[in-house]
Write a protein that holds these residues in place. Structure first.
Motif, PDB file in Angstrom:
ATOM      1  N   ALA A   1      -4.477   6.520  -0.328  1.00 34.68           N
ATOM      2  CA  ALA A   1      -4.005   5.569  -0.034  1.00 34.68           C
ATOM      3  C   ALA A   1      -4.693   4.327  -1.424  1.00 34.68           C
ATOM      4  O   ALA A   1      -5.677   4.271  -1.520  1.00 34.68           O
ATOM      5  CB  ALA A   1      -3.826   4.653   1.106  1.00 34.68           C
TER       6      ALA A   1
ATOM      7  N   LEU B   1       2.730   0.323   5.400  1.00 36.02           N
ATOM      8  CA  LEU B   1       1.552   0.392   6.641  1.00 36.02           C
ATOM      9  C   LEU B   1       2.634  -0.103   7.569  1.00 36.02           C
ATOM     10  O   LEU B   1       3.715  -0.601   7.349  1.00 36.02           O
ATOM     11  CB  LEU B   1       0.158   0.305   6.828  1.00 36.02           C
TER      12      LEU B   1
ATOM     13  N   PRO C   1      -7.742   6.765  -5.509  1.00 37.11           N
ATOM     14  CA  PRO C   1      -7.556   6.537  -3.680  1.00 37.11           C
ATOM     15  C   PRO C   1      -8.462   6.040  -3.359  1.00 37.11           C
ATOM     16  O   PRO C   1      -9.915   6.808  -3.250  1.00 37.11           O
ATOM     17  CB  PRO C   1      -6.929   7.717  -3.732  1.00 37.11           C
TER      18      PRO C   1
ATOM     19  N   LEU D   1      -0.657   6.175  10.559  1.00 40.21           N
ATOM     20  CA  LEU D   1      -0.757   7.394   9.510  1.00 40.21           C
ATOM     21  C   LEU D   1      -0.713   8.501  10.707  1.00 40.21           C
ATOM     22  O   LEU D   1       0.666   9.258  10.314  1.00 40.21           O
ATOM     23  CB  LEU D   1      -1.467   7.488   8.262  1.00 40.21           C
TER      24      LEU D   1
ATOM     25  N   THR E   1       5.047   4.398   1.477  1.00 42.98           N
ATOM     26  CA  THR E   1       5.180   3.408   1.408  1.00 42.98           C
ATOM     27  C   THR E   1       4.948   2.695   2.366  1.00 42.98           C
ATOM     28  O   THR E   1       5.868   3.027   2.582  1.00 42.98           O
ATOM     29  CB  THR E   1       5.658   2.610  -0.181  1.00 42.98           C
TER      30      THR E   1
ATOM     31  N   THR F   1      -7.335  -1.995   2.355  1.00 41.73           N
ATOM     32  CA  THR F   1      -6.171  -0.227   1.919  1.00 41.73           C
ATOM     33  C   THR F   1      -5.701   0.132   3.175  1.00 41.73           C
ATOM     34  O   THR F   1      -4.855  -0.745   3.663  1.00 41.73           O
ATOM     35  CB  THR F   1      -6.732   0.247   0.903  1.00 41.73           C
ATOM     36  N   LEU F   2      -6.330   0.673   3.831  1.00 41.07           N
ATOM     37  CA  LEU F   2      -6.376   1.433   5.325  1.00 41.07           C
ATOM     38  C   LEU F   2      -7.162   0.724   5.849  1.00 41.07           C
ATOM     39  O   LEU F   2      -8.326   0.248   5.655  1.00 41.07           O
ATOM     40  CB  LEU F   2      -6.747   2.584   5.019  1.00 41.07           C
TER      41      LEU F   2
ATOM     42  N   VAL G   1       0.783  -1.400  -0.155  1.00 44.20           N
ATOM     43  CA  VAL G   1      -0.103  -0.212  -0.196  1.00 44.20           C
ATOM     44  C   VAL G   1       1.078   1.230   0.123  1.00 44.20           C
ATOM     45  O   VAL G   1       2.042   1.273   1.010  1.00 44.20           O
ATOM     46  CB  VAL G   1      -1.165   0.094   1.198  1.00 44.20           C
ATOM     47  N   SER G   2       0.583   2.637  -1.171  1.00 39.39           N
ATOM     48  CA  SER G   2       0.742   3.591  -0.906  1.00 39.39           C
ATOM     49  C   SER G   2       0.431   4.512  -1.031  1.00 39.39           C
ATOM     50  O   SER G   2      -0.801   4.494  -0.762  1.00 39.39           O
ATOM     51  CB  SER G   2       2.214   3.697  -2.192  1.00 39.39           C
ATOM     52  N   GLY G   3       0.617   6.054  -0.162  1.00 35.69           N
ATOM     53  CA  GLY G   3      -0.112   7.048  -0.351  1.00 35.69           C
ATOM     54  C   GLY G   3       0.272   8.617   0.491  1.00 35.69           C
ATOM     55  O   GLY G   3       1.534   8.310  -0.116  1.00 35.69           O
TER      56      GLY G   3
ATOM     57  N   THR H   1      -0.093  11.810   2.570  1.00 36.25           N
ATOM     58  CA  THR H   1      -1.016  11.973   3.522  1.00 36.25           C
ATOM     59  C   THR H   1      -0.704  13.718   3.883  1.00 36.25           C
ATOM     60  O   THR H   1       0.708  14.179   3.596  1.00 36.25           O
ATOM     61  CB  THR H   1      -0.210  11.675   5.003  1.00 36.25           C
TER      62      THR H   1
END
Lengths: 165, 742
Positions: free
Chosen positions: B214, B283, B229, B261, B281, B252-253, B193-195, B197
């Motif tokens: 994410a 978690l 996302p 996060l 990237t 994902t989250l 998982v990437s994202g 914030t």
């Protein structure tokens, strides 16, 4: 037709008068620069000299002073057709596109009337105050060049011709 | 060589170096690493290395020349792109000093050979708070192999001078003397998982909330908008969150990872002492910071056209889809619609029928204008993308070598010119016929009268019969176009005049080696692509480039056909209004966009406002300033001297003789047939891909474009020399009368 234009948009398409800007650029160069190279000639041999100069308000004339015993003086006495180069190299040392230059063609006349000498000496001294004693010396000639044409070069390759009127 | 230069700095140490040496991205990452956050391993290439590279390769001088060649306001955007293309090629052709190369290779060798790297821009100014237009510089992901890393470093450096960067030159203070670029090379981290914030809401800087996004996969899928996302809003004071848009999938989250996060975001905000935007990237235990920068509220770009220009960069996939849509759907539709419209004449229709047909044509015209904006223009940029791809791969000496792979297609303009040449051939073989056409021209037969003469001739039994038939057929099929709001079919004297002038001259020159050159270059291109494992990509880009190149000319001609049909109806409508005394004259030209006014006039029997007729061509104006030498871009090589003819409108076509230097403001594809007569071309509109460049290169005619104010500084009758190698236009003969006059 407008179809094509939007793909390649012009930042500014207006056509302002080129005349005005070129004339201003020529004027600025003449006013900002103190020195230039004078080309005289004799028997087919060109001869160049670095001189201090001043321009008249209407840019029709250039004035400079020279000791009477110099080579340039004797050459211009014999042949009054001269050319003169001035440029802003010294303030734009690294960029050929930023350099602008002015080639001036004209004819010179050594001033002899007192009033005329006085009038033009004032203009020259106004721009070069430190030259006052040199200009006023009896051994110095005040020379007036009537300008025929200016050839103004900018951005390395753009050349415009202007005749002061 | 300056022995004291530091070329590379490990990311773990970069936080101790000045921003101007390692750039913002590297410095911020290093600060995070130093504070205990996990960051990918990597190193920076310093701005000192950049400076050495540009100096050693003379690129600093090149950039300076490119950027000061013209006043900024005289630089068209396409010329900016051209400049960026040349600069980019200079970077990729440049060589690093052995000591620099060795230093970088040694550092890269710390990782196993099959390591994949991200090579990112790290400009000292990039993330400055007072200026941020994201995405100006380039970054590359999944780069493997030392040679690839070296190549990409050069391209990241070059992106300091990309067309995007140059568009914002003024705002960003970009300066060849002082601007520089560091590069951050980092090992790729592949997490599930990437994202992103944001520790404040980036849309309004509301600091009560954080926003997190994410996706599953690598971050570039999110940044490049390839995946939608999951999005949440977290209250900063409590850590409570709510879903924004779609509900969370749970894959994902999760509640736990969101909390993690949140806590990390607070720590990072505290570390930088201001709201930040975090790219990450992984978690929980895998959480890795890829990049941190202060949140900048993106300034609204006041320049709407510039914003629009920046949208014209569809990705490869989108362009491929667009190529299909354009080639298989839009162009055939456009052709069909044009043919369908041409089948019905406006004369003899009753009022209601006329109005219905006018409306159909007007609405069609408006619709296709929109398609042009939405699809054709973005697609035309495929030529550029292909050019960049080609240059990156082949590193050719000539930045425009790629054009050889696009030429020699069966374009509409080529077909038209071929037909004109064969009509000229016809006249060449028959001096009697040529004499007759010449006589018509001398008698100034024009418009309807000339058409009548041709119709007459086509029905008789004299030698002109076949020629007249062929010419009328040519008019019907190739000249049913509108140019300058004049249907070219209705002014047959323009094309007939060109054909006659062609016939009066020797055979046109051809470029016999062109097809061969194309084949050789194309073979070399595909071979190299295969070696670099880029064959599929190369083929796709070549396809996009070729369709795009063809469309570049064809779409204008096809749209002009639609417009031409609308123009017939507009003129008939205006004639009706004149007969009904609603208007006091029939204007010479009527803007197609205003068709609704004519429609309303005819439908409601009311009078309508008319445009002013254009002023007649001006005589030679006296100017105090005379241009003696002008500069532009060398758009087609060769040198040629001749008499200038300034073409401002279709009226100026008349009397154009073979061998004249044609001077245009902007050349449109509908009028490129006149270029068959040109000895050389000068154009105000600049760029290597404008129509005149394309045609001039195809016909081997010297051309210079991008000459500011060309049509006002050059006058018809001036003797001029066009230097298509250097991009210089000299006005007047080299020698001038000695200054004896006064």
């Amino acid at each position: 037709m407008r179809y094509d234009e939007p793909m390649y948009i012009d930042v500014e398409k207006g056509i302002p008068s080129e005349d005005e800007s070129i004339e201003t650029e020529i004027r600025n160069l003449c006013e900002e620069q103190s020195f230039g190279v004078l080309a005289t000639q004799g028997e087919g041999q060109p001869y160049t000299s670095l001189i201090g100069f001043a321009s008249s308000q209407d840019l029709k004339y250039l004035v400079f002073a020279t000791p009477k015993e110099t080579r340039k003086f004797s050459l211009l006495e014999k042949n009054s057709h001269v050319s003169f180069l001035l440029d802003n190299r010294s303030t734009q040392p690294d960029s050929i596109n930023q350099v602008s230059a002015l080639t001036v063609t004209g004819r010179v006349r050594v001033l002899s009337e007192k009033e005329e000498i006085e009038r033009w000496s004032k203009i020259l001294i106004g721009k070069h105050p430190y030259l006052e004693s040199f200009v006023r010396s009896d051994t110095t000639a005040v020379v007036l060049a009537e300008v025929f044409r200016y050839f103004y070069v900018r951005r390395f390759q753009e050349v415009f011709e202007w005749m002061p009127q | 060589m300056d022995a004291a230069i530091t070329y590379t700095i490990p990311i773990s140490e970069a936080h101790g170096y000045p921003l101007k040496v390692v750039g913002g991205k590297t410095k911020n990452s290093s600060v995070c690493g130093n504070a205990g956050f996990r960051i990918p391993e990597g190193f920076a290439i310093t701005t000192e290395a950049y400076f050495e590279f540009v100096r050693n390769n003379g690129i600093d001088k090149l950039i300076e020349m490119e950027l000061s060649r013209k006043k900024d306001q005289d630089m068209r955007w396409e010329e900016i792109w051209d400049a960026a293309l040349r600069i980019r090629l200079a970077f990729s052709r440049g060589t690093m000093s052995p000591i620099m190369e060795e230093s970088i290779l040694r550092t890269v060798s710390h990782w196993p050979e099959d390591t994949k790297f991200a090579v990112r821009s790290s400009s000292p100014e990039e993330d400055a708070k007072d200026f941020s237009f994201a995405g100006v510089h380039e970054s590359y992901v999944n780069v493997s192999g030392a040679k690839q890393v070296l190549d990409k470093i050069k391209l990241v450096w070059a992106s300091l001078w990309s067309d995007r960067a140059l568009l914002y030159k003024k705002e960003s203070g970009l300066d060849p003397a002082t601007s520089s670029m560091a590069v951050l090379v980092q090992k790729m981290e592949h997490r599930r998982v990437s994202g992103l914030t944001f520790t404040a809401d980036p849309s309004n800087r509301n600091q009560d909330y954080m926003i997190a996004e994410a996706i599953q996969g690598t971050l570039n899928l999110l940044v490049d908008n390839k995946k939608t996302p999951e999005r949440i809003r977290i209250r900063k004071s409590t850590g409570e969150y709510e879903e924004m848009g779609n509900p969370l999938s749970g894959k994902t989250l999760t509640k736990e990872s969101i909390h993690h996060l949140y806590e990390n975001a607070l720590l990072l905000e505290a570390l930088f002492q201001e709201p930040v935007d975090i790219e990450w990237t992984g978690l929980l235990d895998e959480f890795t910071v890829l990049q941190v920068r202060p949140i900048t509220v993106f300034k609204k770009d006041e320049n709407e056209q510039r914003q629009w220009y920046l949208t014209l960069t569809p990705s490869g996939e989108k362009l491929l889809d667009l190529a299909d849509r354009v080639e298989k759907v839009l162009i055939p539709e456009l052709v069909q619609e044009g043919q369908c419209f041409a089948a019905l004449e406006p004369e003899g229709l009753d009022r209601q029928e006329f109005l219905r047909e006018l409306k159909i044509r007007g609405e069609s015209h408006d619709r296709w204008e929109q398609v042009y904006q939405d699809d054709f223009i973005p697609f035309a940029h495929g030529i550029r993308h292909f050019g960049s791809f080609y240059n990156d791969l082949m590193k050719p000496v000539d930045p425009y070598e790629f054009i050889h792979l696009l030429k020699n297609q069966d374009m509409l303009a080529r077909r038209r010119n071929r037909r004109m040449n064969s009509l000229a051939d016809y006249l060449r073989t028959s001096p009697i016929l040529r004499g007759q056409i010449q006589q018509w021209m001398d008698l100034e037969y024009e418009g309807k009268l000339l058409l009548e003469k041709l119709e007459e001739a086509s029905k008789t039994n004299n030698p002109s019969k076949e020629f007249a038939q062929l010419f009328l057929d040519f008019l019907e099929h190739e000249m049913d176009l509108s140019y300058d709001q004049v249907p070219l079919k209705e002014v047959p004297e323009t094309s007939l005049g060109v054909i006659l002038a062609l016939a009066n001259d020797a055979e046109p020159k051809e470029d016999p080696g062109s097809a061969e050159k194309e084949r050789d270059l194309s073979d070399a291109f595909l071979k190299k692509a295969r070696e670099e494992f880029l064959l599929e990509e190369a083929k796709n880009w070549l396809r996009i480039g070729r369709v795009s190149w063809k469309l570049r000319d064809d779409d204008n001609l096809l749209l002009a056909k639609i417009e031409s049909q609308l123009q017939y109806f507009l003129m008939v409508g205006l004639e009706r209004l004149y007969e009904e005394k609603r208007i006091d004259r029939i204007p010479e030209k009527y803007d197609s966009k205003d068709w609704r006014k004519v429609y309303a006039g005819v439908a409601e029997k009311i009078s309508i406002p008319l445009p002013r007729d254009p002023e007649k061509a001006l005589g030679k104006t006296q100017r105090k300033i005379k241009a003696r030498q002008l500069t532009g871009q060398p758009s087609s090589p060769g040198i040629y001297s001749g008499v200038a003819r300034v073409i401002r409108s279709i009226r100026d076509f008349k009397g154009t003789a073979k061998g004249e230097v044609l001077v245009f403001d902007a050349v449109e594809p509908q009028m490129t047939f006149i270029i068959s007569l040109a000895g050389a071309i000068v154009e105000r509109r600049g760029g290597m891909l404008v129509h005149s460049s394309i045609i001039a290169r195809e016909m081997n005619i010297p051309a210079v474009n991008g000459v500011p104010k060309a049509t006002s500084l050059i006058q018809t009758g001036d003797f001029i020399t066009v230097n298509g190698d250097l991009g210089i236009v000299v006005i007047g003969k080299p020698e001038f009368e000695i200054e004896l006059g006064r």
